[in-house]
Design an enzyme around this catalytic site. Structure first.
Site, short mmCIF file in Angstrom:
data_model
loop_
_atom_site.label_atom_id
_atom_site.label_comp_id
_atom_site.label_asym_id
_atom_site.label_seq_id
_atom_site.Cartn_x
_atom_site.Cartn_y
_atom_site.Cartn_z
N ARG A 1 8.27 5.11 -80.98
CA ARG A 1 7.58 5.66 -82.16
C ARG A 1 7.56 7.20 -82.10
O ARG A 1 7.07 7.79 -81.13
CB ARG A 1 6.16 5.11 -82.18
CG ARG A 1 5.29 5.66 -83.28
CD ARG A 1 5.73 5.20 -84.64
NE ARG A 1 4.81 5.64 -85.68
CZ ARG A 1 5.08 5.55 -86.98
NH1 ARG A 1 6.24 5.04 -87.38
NH2 ARG A 1 4.21 5.96 -87.85
N GLU B 1 -16.20 -20.26 -69.52
CA GLU B 1 -16.12 -20.39 -68.05
C GLU B 1 -17.05 -19.40 -67.35
O GLU B 1 -16.72 -18.89 -66.28
CB GLU B 1 -14.67 -20.15 -67.57
CG GLU B 1 -13.68 -21.04 -68.24
CD GLU B 1 -13.24 -22.19 -67.37
OE1 GLU B 1 -13.81 -22.36 -66.29
OE2 GLU B 1 -12.33 -22.90 -67.80
#
Ligand code: TGC
Ligand code: FAD
Length: 415
Positions: free
Chosen positions: A299, A394
């Site tokens: 870019r 979790e």
């Protein structure tokens, strides 16, 4: 460099295609500390076969199924074929018979593509097959494990309830003797259950009449058992999530795990799953880093690649530093798991650290991509949204800190 021809262009459709088609060439990165030298040939072979499968079967469809919020059921056979279901469990039950580093590598490569797909595999291997292997009778192991390994049966794990998430000890789901000498009657509800909408069996944690937590296998089709799907998630859109509702469900006594009682049952399974997540989240971080690095090199703004600006280099240099530290953490933890020496607090440290770093990497990587970072043309926003679930399930980020805090101070700060 492969990307040189793009340097004077903007990110057109053609360059996005080029970016995608060249991605696998860079798949050995990032390995800044030559961690590959710590892996065996078998580990590398397993990694390659999972990568090949992901590249062929998963990468081409993942964006589409995530946008549509569907779990692609047809990948179950492929996941089974690459050994993603219970790779760490013994071959005598039709499982992989591999070590914990191999298990971690498989989770890493799946989550490098998508946390939702890794979730499906973690639940099956660590939260359904593992408790059956560890706590069930020999007859139950023989009945369920080979089919679960092959993906002929899929499972889910019911611990969380609407009013008991971080504190599962308070659960109210319960069973009582049916009075016929053969069955128990199960009542209650579980919430936020991965795989529930399509699972054939559910490993459910419920209290007996003495108030003790026991594990029990509930099968789809048992009267009074339903699994409504949870819709409108902005995260883990490729994973099916739902409830488990038990309304006077008659379950055979033989489906109760004989060998475990109390919260240590489900928490032992979580040790295995949390370990896998610490590798998996790293996979998502690696993908975000790889994507951001390549984008920054291509870019151009103000007449040069944005990779040449110090602010972008700071982001990238910090990402690779944190990823490298996390790679060392999980590798060492894998060795301790293989030796049966890993403690729950060590696992909490790895799960907490690696998911948080993956979220940080995803957020920084998204900024490097500017506006393109919010699109489905690149995986970063999907990873970022997925990781918002991974940091919560979790055991939340805070709960793992409290587990660590208790380990080092001896003081319980949960209540
Ligand atoms: P506490 O009194 O500390 O312990 C009760 C008993 O359990 C033992 N124990 C463990 N055993 C094995 N492994 C561990 N990690 C263990 N941690 C504790 C402990 O020794 C004791 O044994 P005993 O013999 O004395 O009875 O329990 P507590 O009620 O104070 O709770 C502790 C706490 C808060 C850490 C625990 O409840 C916890 O971890 N909470 C978080 C809940 C959680 O993680 N839920 C996860 C649900 S499953 C899920 O999210 C799946 S997502 C899957 C996907 O899509 O990938
Ligand atoms: P709560 O426990 O209500 O916590 C809310 C906030 O309070 C959190 O920030 C938490 O850290 C904080 N907090 C809680 N207690 C304390 C304390 N003592 N001190 C300081 N802060 C505290 N569960 C299953 O059983 N099976 C599954 O397959 C499963 N899959 C899931 C899939 C998805 C997509 C999601 C989002 C969740 C899933 N879960 C599953 C549930 C998950 O494990 C819970 O969401 C998680 O344990 C947190 O519980 P909770 O959402 O009720 O939050």
């Amino acid at each position: 460099m492969a990307f040189c021809h793009l340097q004077n262009t903007t990110m057109t459709e053609a360059s996005i295609d080029f970016f995608r088609s060249n991605k696998p060439d860079l798949y050995n990165h990032p390995d800044f500390y030559l961690m590959d030298e710590l892996l065996t040939d078998e580990h590398k072979l397993i990694r390659q076969s999972v990568r090949d499968w992901v590249k062929k079967e998963l990468s081409p469809i993942i964006e589409d199924v995530a946008q549509k919020a569907i779990f692609p059921m047809h990948i179950i056979k492929g996941l089974a074929d690459i050994g993603a279901f219970g790779p760490q469990l013994p071959a005598e039950y039709g499982c992989g018979g591999l070590d914990y580093i191999s298990y971690g590598i498989i989770m890493q490569e799946l989550e490098r593509c998508d946390s939702g797909v890794r979730s499906t595999a973690s639940v099956q291997g660590s939260l359904v097959m593992y408790p059956i292997y560890k706590f069930a009778s020999e007859a139950q192991k023989r009945k369920y494990l080979p089919k679960l390994a092959k993906g002929e049966l899929m499972g889910c794990f019911g611990l969380t309830e609407p009013n008991h998430g971080s504190n599962p000890a308070g659960m109210t789901t319960n069973f009582r003797d049916a009075g016929d000498g053969k069955n128990v009657i199960l009542n209650g509800a579980k919430m936020w259950i991965s795989n529930s909408p399509f699972a054939d069996i559910a490993v459910v944690w419920a209290k007996n009449e003495a108030g003790k937590i026991k594990g029990i296998v509930v099968e789809r089709g048992m009267e009074g058992f339903t699994t409504p799907e949870t819709h409108n998630k902005w995260s883990l859109r490729t994973s099916a999530t739902g409830e488990l509702v038990f309304n006077d469900v008659k379950v055979p006594i033989e489906n109760i795990f004989p060998d475990v009682e109390g919260l240590k049952g489900p928490l032992t399974c979580l040790n295995s799953a949390r370990y896998g997540i610490s590798w998996g989240a790293l996979g998502a971080a690696m993908d975000c880093y790889d994507t951001a690095l390549r984008y920054a090199k291509e870019r151009q703004q103000f007449g040069r690649p944005i990779a040449g600006f110090q602010l972008q280099q700071k982001k990238l240099a910090e990402m690779i530093t944190e990823i490298t530290k996390a790679q060392l953490l999980v590798w060492r933890l894998g060795i301790l798991m293989n030796e049966g020496r890993a403690t729950p607090a060590q696992i909490s440290m790895a799960k907490r650290n690696n998911v948080a770093l993956a979220l940080d990497v995803a957020r920084e990587a998204r900024q490097i991509l500017g506006g393109m970072g919010i699109t489905g043309e690149y995986p970063i926003m999907r990873h970022m949204m997925n990781l918002e679930s991974v940091v919560t399930y979790e055991g939340t980020h805070d709960i793992h800190l409290l587990i660590l805090g208790m380990e080092i101070t001896g003081e319980n700060a949960f209540m």
